[in-house]
Design an enzyme around this catalytic site. Structure first.
Site: not given
Ligand code: CAA
Length: 379
Positions: A339, A363, A366
């Site tokens: 509350g 990181e 969602s």
């Molecule tokens: N493992 C290995 N390789 C991966 C992967 C993974 N989990 N995810 C993507 N890849 C590879 C893909 O296979 C691709 O390679 P190939 O061309 O050889 O196939 C390449 O990476 C590009 O991948 P995508 O085409 O899938 O990339 P995308 O532009 O579509 O983006 C996304 C994918 C999942 C949205 C990614 O950009 C992402 O995770 N974005 C969020 C970033 C993030 O989490 N930022 C947080 C910042 S850090 C932080 O917050 C720390 C802090 O201070 C607390």
């Protein structure tokens, strides 16, 4: 299937719980209010091995498994999420990346002091125009033969001012897109590195979030992690484990708020009895406990998969999205149970509610977790 924790797990859980009660609880409200970084507490966490939990003892770490890390993250986050984010970034994003992909020289020079907690590290991926869209890196690392010339700006960097070592993602070959990005180890005191003002945040206010600017910073070639162009994969692999850390942080924020709500509901009387005797409150507590238990199981499953060298990308993202949404919901309900008292600082739940929000953002938002999950199930 065995849901039992080992003696060692229980010991680590207790050590983290005791540390949180004795070292983090006193002063947590003031640190939040004044945005004070918990420097002394982080030093002690390092001395106890909580900053390099999963690093091999060969490199100064505690040599524990990911389950232990989840348990410790939950306990620390129940009390102070500003401290647990430092722990999460150092363990998951910095130490893990260096131990898994670094050279022996990089490990000796950087990983050993990071794992011992003598220094802390930061992970520099986000930029003013590259948050979720992490492939759109504008920071450049120009190849100059024996070194890279680093220019650009990184945003929202946890440990931005307190870290001594930065892992920086930067574009070397723009024509190659994500395959042109490199991951570089940059020392904070290098000429040309400027730390921007501390962000004035809604939650995790004790943590140290800054923009970092690079102007013609010389980074030796031996500070590149992995092959030329490995930087984006390095970032994605590293964030995969980081998401287990943040999921556990969210779990801790939720369970901390839940424990406070249970305690308060047994103390506070209304309409002639403890409010815990009213079904309206009992139903809230039952839903909180159920969602928290589901979050905990998802976190532990992802950790178990990581420890068994299975692919944990899907389970880590599921744990992160579910636990962070649970944290937001549970903390809001915990304020409701309290509350009017829940709305003031002394009762802690308003801080936990503010802290919960960031777990849905950093990181990978969602929305990003849902991209990762849906790609995985549709592949
Ligand atoms: N493992 C290995 N390789 C991966 C992967 C993974 N989990 N995810 C993507 N890849 C590879 C893909 O296979 C691709 O390679 P190939 O061309 O050889 O196939 C390449 O990476 C590009 O991948 P995508 O085409 O899938 O990339 P995308 O532009 O579509 O983006 C996304 C994918 C999942 C949205 C990614 O950009 C992402 O995770 N974005 C969020 C970033 C993030 O989490 N930022 C947080 C910042 S850090 C932080 O917050 C720390 C802090 O201070 C607390």
């Amino acid at each position: 299937m065995d849901f039992q924790l080992t003696e060692e797990h229980l010991m680590i859980q207790k050590a983290a719980r005791d540390f949180a009660q004795m070292e983090l609880l006193p002063g947590v409200i003031e640190r939040d209010e004044h945005q004070k970084f918990p420097a002394e507490q982080i030093k002690k966490l390092g001395e106890l091995g909580f900053l390099g939990m999963m690093v091999s003892p060969k490199y100064g770490g505690a040599g524990l498994d990911t389950i232990s890390y989840v348990l410790a993250m939950e306990e620390i986050s129940k009390i102070d999420a500003s401290a647990s984010v430092v722990m999460s970034v150092n363990n998951s994003l910095v130490c893990w990346g260096l131990e898994t992909y670094g050279t022996e020289e990089q490990k000796q020079k950087y990983l050993v002091p990071l794992a011992k907690g003598e220094i802390i590290g930061a992970f520099l991926l986000s930029e003013p125009e590259a948050g979720s869209d992490a492939t759109s890196q504008r920071t450049t690392a120009e190849d100059k033969g024996d070194h890279y010339l680093l220019n650009g700006t990184k945003n929202w960097i946890t440990n931005g001012n307190s870290a001594s070592v930065y892992l920086v993602m930067a574009q070397t070959h723009p024509e190659k897109g994500s395959k042109g990005i490199n991951a570089l180890i940059v020392e904070k005191n290098s000429p040309g590195v400027t730390v921007g003002a501390k962000e004035n945040k809604l939650g995790i206010r004790g943590s140290d979030t800054h923009s970092i600017m690079f102007q013609d910073v010389i980074v030796p070639k031996e500070n590149r992690i992995g092959e030329d162009g490995f930087g984006f994969k390095f970032a994605m692999k590293t964030l995969g484990g980081g998401r287990i850390g943040i999921a556990s942080q969210a779990l801790g924020i939720a369970s901390g708020a839940y424990e406070l709500a249970v305690k308060y509901s047994k103390e506070r009387k209304a309409f002639g009895k403890e409010i815990s005797q009213h079904q309206a409150i009992q139903f809230k507590l039952a839903d909180m406990a159920t969602k928290i238990e589901a979050s905990r199981l998802l976190c532990l499953k992802a950790a178990w998969e990581k420890d068994h060298h299975l692919d944990y990308t899907l389970s880590g993202s599921m744990a992160k999205v579910f636990s962070s949404e649970t944290a937001m919901w549970v903390t809001t309900e915990a304020v409701q149970v309290h509350g009017g008292y829940g709305y003031v600082k002394e009762y802690h739940v308003e801080r936990l509610m503010r802290d919960a929000k960031i777990t849905q953002i950093y990181e990978g938002t969602s929305e990003v977790q849902r991209i990762v999950i849906s790609r995985s199930i549709l592949a």
